[in-house]
Scaffold this motif. Structure first.
Motif, short mmCIF file in Angstrom:
data_model
loop_
_atom_site.label_atom_id
_atom_site.label_comp_id
_atom_site.label_asym_id
_atom_site.label_seq_id
_atom_site.Cartn_x
_atom_site.Cartn_y
_atom_site.Cartn_z
N LYS A 94 1.06 0.17 -1.69
CA LYS A 94 -0.02 -0.85 -1.74
C LYS A 94 0.58 -2.05 -2.38
CE LYS A 94 -3.64 2.15 -3.09
NZ LYS A 94 -4.71 2.68 -4.19
N THR A 95 1.77 -2.21 -3.08
CA THR A 95 2.25 -3.57 -3.48
C THR A 95 3.27 -4.04 -2.63
OG1 THR A 95 3.91 -2.36 -4.62
CG2 THR A 95 1.86 -2.73 -5.80
N LEU A 96 3.61 -3.35 -1.54
CA LEU A 96 4.78 -4.04 -0.56
C LEU A 96 4.24 -4.70 0.62
CD1 LEU A 96 7.24 -1.22 -0.82
CD2 LEU A 96 7.45 -3.36 -2.27
N ARG A 97 4.61 -5.97 0.67
CA ARG A 97 4.30 -6.66 2.12
C ARG A 97 5.56 -7.16 2.69
NH1 ARG A 97 0.14 -3.84 1.73
NH2 ARG A 97 -1.82 -4.58 1.20
N HIS A 98 5.88 -6.70 3.93
CA HIS A 98 7.00 -7.14 4.46
C HIS A 98 6.82 -6.63 5.79
CE1 HIS A 98 11.39 -7.72 5.62
NE2 HIS A 98 11.32 -8.48 4.61
N GLU A 120 2.70 -0.98 6.99
CA GLU A 120 1.55 -1.59 6.33
C GLU A 120 0.73 -0.61 5.84
OE1 GLU A 120 -2.40 -4.17 7.80
OE2 GLU A 120 -0.52 -3.76 9.36
N TYR A 121 0.05 -0.71 4.78
CA TYR A 121 -0.80 0.00 3.94
C TYR A 121 -2.13 -0.48 4.84
CZ TYR A 121 -4.07 1.66 0.36
OH TYR A 121 -5.09 2.11 -0.26
N THR A 130 -2.18 4.20 7.92
CA THR A 130 -1.52 3.24 8.44
C THR A 130 -1.61 2.76 9.89
OG1 THR A 130 0.52 4.50 9.35
CG2 THR A 130 0.63 4.01 7.08
#
Length: 126
Positions: free
Chosen positions: A70-74, A79-80, A94
C-alpha cells in the motif's frame, strides 16, 4: 438492525475471485487467481492467502506484505488496487498480471530473446 453489524466483510467485497492460475503454486504464501470487479466486470488479478491452507505465521506475513505494498509507488512494482483482510484469509487485488513462467512458456521468442527478457526483468527489480 443487528444484521447490519454482523455482516461479513467478504460479502461487501467488490470483486469476484475466480479460478487459480496454475504455475507458481507453493512458492509463496499467496495463490494467484483471476478476478473481476462486480459492478463493471473489469478483469483484475487476486492474490489470495487462505487461513486453512497456511498457518497463522504465513497469514500475518501476507497481512504485512499487503500493508507494505500500500505504501509503495513505483513503475516497476506491482500496483495496489484493493484488499480484504479477515481472520481466515487475505485478498490482494492488483491490475491483471501474468506469471513470468506462463509468459515464457506461451511466447514464441528464441532462447536468446528469452534470456534478454529475463535480464531486463532482473534489472528492473534491482
Amino acid at each position: 438492525m443487528w444484521s447490519l453489524f454482523s455482516r461479513s466483510a467478504s460479502a461487501s467485497f467488490q470483486y469476484d475471485i475466480g479460478d487459480p492460475v496454475s504455475p507458481g503454486e507453493g512458492r509463496s504464501v499467496f495463490t494467484l487467481h483471476y478476478a473481476k470487479k462486480k459492478g463493471c466486470g473489469t478483469v483484475m488479478s487476486a492474490f489470495v492467502c487462505q487461513g486453512f491452507v497456511h498457518n497463522n505465521t504465513e497469514l500475518e506475513l501476507a497481512r504485512s506484505a499487503v500493508q507494505r505494498l500500500k505504501t509503495l509507488r513505483h513503475p516497476c512494482i506491482l500496483e495496489y488496487v484493493d484488499s480484504l483482510e479477515s481472520d481466515k484469509a487475505v485478498y490482494l487485488i492488483t491490475p491483471p498480471v501474468t506469471p513470468l513462467i506462463t509468459w515464457l512458456l506461451d511466447t514464441s521468442l528464441s532462447a536468446d530473446q528469452k534470456t534478454n527478457v529475463l535480464a531486463w526483468g532482473i534489472q528492473q527489480i534491482l
